[in-house]
Design an enzyme around this catalytic site. Structure first.
Site, PDB file in Angstrom:
ATOM      1  CG  HIS A   1      -1.778   1.228   1.305  1.00 30.45           C
ATOM      2  ND1 HIS A   1      -2.718   1.529   0.340  1.00 30.45           N
ATOM      3  CD2 HIS A   1      -1.842   2.233   2.215  1.00 30.45           C
ATOM      4  CE1 HIS A   1      -3.331   2.646   0.662  1.00 30.45           C
ATOM      5  NE2 HIS A   1      -2.818   3.107   1.790  1.00 30.45           N
TER       6      HIS A   1
ATOM      7  CE  LYS B   1      -0.658   6.279   1.616  1.00 34.95           C
ATOM      8  NZ  LYS B   1      -1.492   6.623   2.789  1.00 34.95           N
TER       9      LYS B   1
ATOM     10  CG  ASP C   1      -4.929   2.165  -3.218  1.00 33.94           C
ATOM     11  OD1 ASP C   1      -4.830   2.603  -2.060  1.00 33.94           O
ATOM     12  OD2 ASP C   1      -5.705   1.246  -3.535  1.00 33.94           O
TER      13      ASP C   1
ATOM     14  NE  ARG D   1      18.094  17.994  16.993  1.00 30.29           N
ATOM     15  CZ  ARG D   1      17.150  18.835  16.600  1.00 30.29           C
ATOM     16  NH1 ARG D   1      15.879  18.485  16.701  1.00 30.29           N
ATOM     17  NH2 ARG D   1      17.451  20.011  16.103  1.00 30.29           N
TER      18      ARG D   1
END
Length: 316
Positions: A143, A164, A182, A251
């Protein structure tokens, strides 16, 4: 995902390319090869006639038919019986050679598909082997939105509503290309290669909340869509409210890891979704960073090395 192919499907898919004619054994059209059915004792899915370790598609070229002709009547019949008994998917004769009548009769009696092609033996071998290997390769549907960004295949994943499709639309407007929305399908066509394609039903389409289904080819032109692409990177969109605060090391290096897809570990970069963040720019930057890393360039590692050298110089 289980995959298979029947003799009829293989014939129909290769008939025009190889100019195949079905001359015997038409009732065997439902014979089938299943993915993963091959074993170590079988040389290949398709190959030249091999009585000891039979291939699923046995190719009979000039030398193979000449060898059959050199056998006496008893040996010839025993050999044809051995060829038929293992129930190959099909027999294929190259260069439009005449089919021996006893072989044709045995194929009809046993419902073994028998084809003839004007192509040479090695052409039959190459086309059939490649087609079977690709058709029966391991595959999975994931997906997400699969795109080509800076010439590499990037799968954008995330929870429903993470943005998305909106991100994909922004990337399309910036000149990148859509492969599938999809439900892209990925096939492992080599030990280290996952080839991503779009299901026929979803070809050229992108669904965006509030706009519905968009035809990307019509909106952005033919160059905005891509038939297939190798998967090289996964960009995962996540909501930071449910995630722990990144450590100092994260980070520096970013939130990167990998995701196991079939037999491969695909590099993965996680991008937090927050108001004001330009996800299209971040996704482009993540892709460029991945490209640099594949070339051995790691800015975080360079900074850490500089910092360590500075500390060493200042240590009395």
């Amino acid at each position: 995902m289980n995959t298979s192919i029947t003799a009829r499907e293989l014939f129909d898919q290769q008939r025009d390319k190889l100019a195949l004619r079905w001359v015997a054994g038409q009732k065997g059209e439902h014979r089938e090869i299943q993915a993963g059915s091959n074993n170590a004792r079988r040389p290949s899915l398709a190959g030249y006639l091999n009585v000891i370790y039979p291939n699923k598609v046995q190719i009979l070229g000039t030398e193979e038919l000449a060898w059959l002709d050199s056998l006496d009547a008893r040996q010839r019949w025993e050999t044809i019986e051995k060829i038929i008994q293992v129930q190959p998917l099909a027999l294929a004769i190259s260069k439009n050679q005449s089919c021996p009548e006893d072989l044709r009769a045995a194929a009809d009696e046993s419902n073994t598909p028998l084809w003839i092609s004007p192509k040479r033996g090695h052409e039959l071998l190459n086309h059939l082997s490649y087609h079977l290997a690709r058709t029966l390769a391991p595959r999975v549907t994931l997906h997400g939105v699969f795109m080509e960004i800076y010439s590499i295949g990037v799968l954008i994943t995330g929870e429903a509503g993470s943005g998305k499709s909106e991100l994909a639309l922004e990337l399309l407007s910036r000149g990148h290309r859509l492969v599938a929305d999809d439900a892209p399908e990925f096939t492992q066509i080599a030990p280290d290669v996952l080839d991503g394609t779009c299901p026929e039903l979803l070809q050229d389409l992108l669904e965006v909340r509030g706009l519905g289904v968009l035809n990307v080819r019509d909106m952005f032109g033919d160059t905005a869509v891509k038939k297939n692409k190798y998967l090289r990177l996964i960009v995962h969109l996540t909501r930071p409210m449910t995630e722990p605060t990144p450590s100092g090391y994260e980070r520096l290096t970013g939130d990167s890891g990998s995701r196991h897809v079939l037999d491969l570990d695909v590099p993965l970069i996680t991008l937090p979704v927050m108001p004001g963040r330009n996800l299209a720019v971040l996704t482009e930057a993540a892709t460029r960073l991945h490209i640099l890393r594949t070339k051995g360039i790691d800015p975080a590692a360079m900074f850490i090395a500089r910092h360590s050298n500075l500390l060493e110089r200042r240590t009395p």
